[in-house]
Design a protein around this motif. Structure first.
Motif, PDB file in Angstrom:
ATOM      1  N   ILE A 104       3.673  -3.543 -19.568  1.00 45.82           N
ATOM      2  CA  ILE A 104       3.833  -3.998 -20.950  1.00 45.82           C
ATOM      3  C   ILE A 104       4.351  -5.424 -20.933  1.00 45.82           C
ATOM      4  N   LEU A 127      -0.684  -3.558 -21.476  1.00 47.25           N
ATOM      5  CA  LEU A 127      -0.486  -3.614 -22.925  1.00 47.25           C
ATOM      6  C   LEU A 127       0.179  -4.946 -23.237  1.00 47.25           C
ATOM      7  N   ASP A 186       1.683  -7.237 -26.177  1.00 49.85           N
ATOM      8  CA  ASP A 186       2.129  -7.322 -27.564  1.00 49.85           C
ATOM      9  C   ASP A 186       2.117  -8.796 -27.961  1.00 49.85           C
ATOM     10  N   ARG A 208      -5.042  -3.956 -23.285  1.00 50.02           N
ATOM     11  CA  ARG A 208      -4.889  -3.499 -24.666  1.00 50.02           C
ATOM     12  C   ARG A 208      -3.996  -4.491 -25.406  1.00 50.02           C
ATOM     13  N   LEU A 235      -3.345   3.183 -30.524  1.00 49.57           N
ATOM     14  CA  LEU A 235      -2.859   3.239 -29.150  1.00 49.57           C
ATOM     15  C   LEU A 235      -2.532   4.677 -28.752  1.00 49.57           C
ATOM     16  N   ILE A 242       4.037   5.914 -23.990  1.00 53.72           N
ATOM     17  CA  ILE A 242       4.164   4.776 -24.893  1.00 53.72           C
ATOM     18  C   ILE A 242       5.630   4.644 -25.332  1.00 53.72           C
ATOM     19  N   TYR A 254       6.484   1.253 -29.911  1.00 55.45           N
ATOM     20  CA  TYR A 254       5.081   1.318 -30.350  1.00 55.45           C
ATOM     21  C   TYR A 254       4.695   2.708 -30.859  1.00 55.45           C
TER      22      TYR A 254
END
Length: 180
Positions: free
Chosen positions: A17, A56, A58, A94, A130, A139, A143
């Motif tokens: 992440i 992932l 952000d 993602r 997601l 996760i 999120y």
């Protein structure tokens, strides 16, 4: 905030992440982030049997001034390190919290990606999208999942690396010899 979900997914993928901190980043911060990302990934490779990694990203903290600091040269180097030199496969990328301001930048980065990875780059409209792809346990709470928050996970990894400082010191000594 760069972190990695502690457990592997059911497909044996590791979820990384990436989220920009609240403060404004400078160019050296991006280099440090890349180095830390590679440290996390190297540790994961050395200590777990994973089939690949899912990233992932952000984009909530991404601004135009932040993007101006990323040169094409840096982006090429980072992509080369992560996709060609690094021994683990990036299975998916993602993107979360993508605003219309940074979509042109994403289009530019896509040009640098291999065809397979371009097809595996997904922009999520919401966190529920997601959760349709991953079970909630993988996760972070940030999120909408059931996992620990990104901050808690990052802090756990930071503590772990401080306790295992010898591994990091050995990691920093690694070099290559480019002799012919």
């Amino acid at each position: 905030c760069l972190t990695m979900v502690p457990q592997l997914t059911e497909e044996c993928y590791r979820i990384l992440i990436l989220r920009l901190p609240k403060k404004n980043m400078i160019t050296s911060d991006f280099r440090d982030c890349l180095k830390y990302l590679l440290l996390l990934a190297d540790f994961s490779l050395a200590n777990a049997s994973e089939a690949g990694q899912i990233c992932l990203v952000d984009c909530a903290g991404v601004t135009i001034s932040c993007l101006r600091q990323l040169t094409i040269s840096f982006m090429r180097t980072a992509i080369c390190l992560l996709l060609k030199i690094y021994p683990c496969r990036m299975r998916e990328i993602r993107l979360l919290n993508v605003n219309r301001m940074i979509r042109p930048f994403i289009s530019m980065v896509k040009v640098l990606l291999p065809t397979k990875l371009k097809q595996r780059l997904v922009i999520h409209a919401s966190y529920s999208d997601l959760l349709e792809r991953f079970p909630a346990e993988y996760i972070p709470k940030d999120y909408g999942g059931d996992g620990d928050s990104c901050e808690d996970t990052s802090e756990n990894w930071r503590r772990f690396f401080m306790e295992n400082r010898i591994w990091i010191e050995e990691y920093d000594k690694l070099t290559t010899r480019d002799e012919k």
